[in-house]
Motif scaffolding. Structure first.
Motif, mmCIF file in Angstrom:
data_model
loop_
_atom_site.group_PDB
_atom_site.id
_atom_site.type_symbol
_atom_site.label_atom_id
_atom_site.label_comp_id
_atom_site.label_asym_id
_atom_site.label_seq_id
_atom_site.Cartn_x
_atom_site.Cartn_y
_atom_site.Cartn_z
ATOM 1 N N ARG A 128 -55.753 7.275 52.388
ATOM 2 C CA ARG A 128 -56.395 6.073 52.916
ATOM 3 C C ARG A 128 -56.991 5.223 51.803
ATOM 4 N N GLU A 129 -57.094 5.805 50.605
ATOM 5 C CA GLU A 129 -57.567 5.040 49.446
ATOM 6 C C GLU A 129 -56.950 5.628 48.180
ATOM 7 N N LYS A 130 -56.967 4.845 47.113
ATOM 8 C CA LYS A 130 -56.282 5.203 45.869
ATOM 9 C C LYS A 130 -56.727 6.555 45.318
ATOM 10 N N ASP A 131 -58.033 6.819 45.275
ATOM 11 C CA ASP A 131 -58.526 8.073 44.704
ATOM 12 C C ASP A 131 -58.002 9.294 45.456
ATOM 13 N N GLN A 132 -57.817 9.159 46.778
ATOM 14 C CA GLN A 132 -57.242 10.261 47.552
ATOM 15 C C GLN A 132 -55.792 10.510 47.117
ATOM 16 N N GLY A 133 -55.071 9.447 46.831
ATOM 17 C CA GLY A 133 -53.692 9.585 46.372
ATOM 18 C C GLY A 133 -53.611 10.286 45.029
ATOM 19 N N ILE A 134 -54.499 9.902 44.131
ATOM 20 C CA ILE A 134 -54.525 10.520 42.802
ATOM 21 C C ILE A 134 -54.829 12.008 42.924
#
Length: 189
Positions: free
Chosen positions: A93-99
């Motif tokens: 749901r946000e970039k940091d979760q993807g990383i």
């Protein structure tokens, strides 16, 4: 096996398209919400602590969500549940979760972004609200959800631009699936 993130605003049609991708390609569909609910239902100690967090309206820490996803993926690989790969629905749901996902679980191979105009999302969600009576499908909440999605999603799209396939999700279910199929056929070739 491929790992695909399926993202898009509330009401973009992710669920419908995921069903079709599963049927055609044999992906295993993973939804963080479903995994959390299943863990709570299992009666485990972790499930009890998740229930406590969620009943207080608190967010479940990303590490726990990733742990549940990784466990499900590892189990599916071990049992041979899918030969194609995984659809990760509505996550990150946000970039940091993807990383963190790529650090702790595995690299993502493709991101399908179901792109829909805000007005269309609002219209679809209001239509769904008339049928489903979901508490989060009222006009004020819908506008807030769309705004938050747009802010967070743009960071994901920018960060992962080389892996994103933008699907115009304004058309019919069949028209949209034609675009999905093109993207997946290229990935799986």
């Amino acid at each position: 096996m491929k790992t695909i993130w399926v993202i898009g605003g509330p009401g973009c049609g992710k669920g419908t398209q995921c069903d079709r991708m599963i049927e055609k390609y044999g992906f295993l569909h993973l939804s963080s919400g479903d995994l959390l609910r299943a863990e709570v239902a299992s009666g485990s100690e972790r499930g009890a602590s998740l229930q406590d967090l969620m009943s207080k309206g608190l967010f479940v820490p990303t590490d726990i969500v990733l742990e549940l996803i990784k466990e499900k993926m590892d189990k599916a690989r071990k049992e041979g549940v899918t030969k194609t790969g995984f659809l990760i629905d509505g996550y990150p749901r946000e970039k940091d979760q993807g990383i963190l996902f790529e650090e702790k679980v595995c690299p993502v191979d493709l991101i399908l972004f179901f792109d829909v105009a805000n007005d269309t999302l609002k219209k679809r969600l209001l239509g769904r609200a008339a049928v489903s009576q979901r508490a989060d499908d009222n006009e004020e909440t819908i506008e807030k959800r769309i705004k938050i999605f747009n802010e967070k999603n743009s960071e994901i799209i920018e960060h992962y631009k080389d892996k994103v396939v933008r699907i115009n999700a304004e058309g019919t279910v069949d028209e949209i699936f034609v675009e999905v199929t093109k993207a997946l056929d290229t990935l799986l070739a």
